[in-house]
Enzyme design. Structure first.
Site, PDB file in Angstrom:
ATOM      1  N   TYR A 134     -22.127  -7.157  -3.353  1.00  0.00           N
ATOM      2  CA  TYR A 134     -21.481  -5.994  -3.983  1.00  0.00           C
ATOM      3  C   TYR A 134     -19.999  -6.291  -4.113  1.00  0.00           C
ATOM      4  CZ  TYR A 134     -20.015  -1.037  -4.530  1.00  0.00           C
ATOM      5  OH  TYR A 134     -19.464   0.148  -4.970  1.00  0.00           O
ATOM      6  N   LYS A 162     -24.359  -6.378  -7.283  1.00  0.00           N
ATOM      7  CA  LYS A 162     -23.829  -5.189  -7.949  1.00  0.00           C
ATOM      8  C   LYS A 162     -22.379  -5.502  -8.285  1.00  0.00           C
ATOM      9  CE  LYS A 162     -22.514  -0.348  -7.244  1.00  0.00           C
ATOM     10  NZ  LYS A 162     -22.438   0.791  -6.288  1.00  0.00           N
TER      11      LYS A 162
END
Length: 297
Positions: A134, A162
């Site tokens: 992320y 992400k």
């Protein structure tokens, strides 16, 4: 379970006294299932993870796994500033039944790119869950570069990223890494439709807390390369994309959730939505039911 389509970064409902709101949490989970989302994230930044006790973290994740686990992925936010603590939190999430760990780059400490590689390899080797990287430098002060992601993508237990940097060049660089074993997910509602049309796998969304069906529809149309319909849905959702950024996440989306009867408050140091934005929140909340109904047609 594969990671694609619409995944909601769940907010955490609190009562007016600041305690967890279990009833609100169940209503939010039900709303997501009814909206047909393809996954959820529990206790990420949208879920105010930094304010949760260990017992609250356990309660939220265990109840989400019990309610929806096995049907769609239930990711757990496990990223902390230290590697050992991140491994410990990832093991905790694994024991509670999470399907994946969403591991943000270590906040505040600003490691080098080599440090990030060592950190994520350790978590992937020792945490007991498939790891989703992320990258959100606006929150962490650390920007994971595409070359670093490329090195990490070869690890068998690192299964996706992400990416919350909405830059077109960044998306293109990450597309080269996409494979059946490594998913590329947007973390930016406002640019997600364009990125999915370009070939990424899906979106981890904030706005879908209140509009799961509408955001799912947008993602599905983008993946199907129905450009006209995608543009139409993205246009309908543009006011929500923008509103969710008027103050730090999750302040705006929690204001919308409160207006549809889910949750009441935030925890310090976050404060409720400023009064100047209340008219916009009221207006958008009034559009939610119609948009959700339209998304099912």
């Amino acid at each position: 379970m594969s990671l694609s389509g619409l995944i909601t970064a769940l907010a955490t409902p609190f009562r007016a006294d600041g305690a967890l709101d279990p009833d609100g949490w169940q209503r939010l989970l039900h709303l997501q299932l009814e909206g047909g989302v393809h996954g959820v994230v529990v206790a990420g930044s949208t879920g105010e993870a930094a304010t949760l006790t260990d017992a609250e973290y356990d309660q939220l994740l265990a109840s989400a796994v019990e309610r929806i686990g096995g049907r769609i992925p239930v990711m757990a936010g496990t990223g902390l500033s230290g590697t050992a603590k991140t491994i410990e939190q990832t093991r905790r999430a694994a024991a509670l039944g999470a399907s994946h760990a969403l591991v943000v780059t270590p906040p505040y400490v600003r490691p080098t790119q080599a440090g990030l590689i060592a950190h994520y390899r350790a978590v992937a080797d020792q945490g007991g869950l498939p790891v989703v990287l992320y990258n959100v430098p606006g929150r962490t002060g650390c920007d994971m570069q595409p070359e670093t992601v490329a090195e990490l993508a070869s690890h068998p237990n690192i299964v996706g990223i992400k990416e919350a940097v909405g830059d077109t060049g960044r998306v293109q660089a990450l597309l080269a890494l996409r494979s059946a074993q490594f998913a590329v997910l947007s973390g930016d509602d406002g640019t997600a439709a364009r990125s999915i049309r370009a070939g990424i796998d899906g979106l981890i969304s904030v706005g879908s807390n209140v509009l799961p069906g509408a955001y799912r529809r947008m993602c599905e149309l983008a993946a199907a390369h129905d450009h006209e319909a995608t543009e139409s849905w993205d246009g309908r959702l543009q006011p929500f994309h923008e509103f969710c950024g008027v103050e730090p996440n999750p302040i705006p989306v929690k204001a919308l959730l409160r207006r549809i009867g889910i949750g009441h408050d935030l925890r310090l140091p976050l404060l409720p939505l400023s009064a100047v934005h209340h008219p916009a929140a009221d207006h958008l909340a009034g559009d939610i039911a119609a948009l959700e109904a339209l998304s099912s047609h």
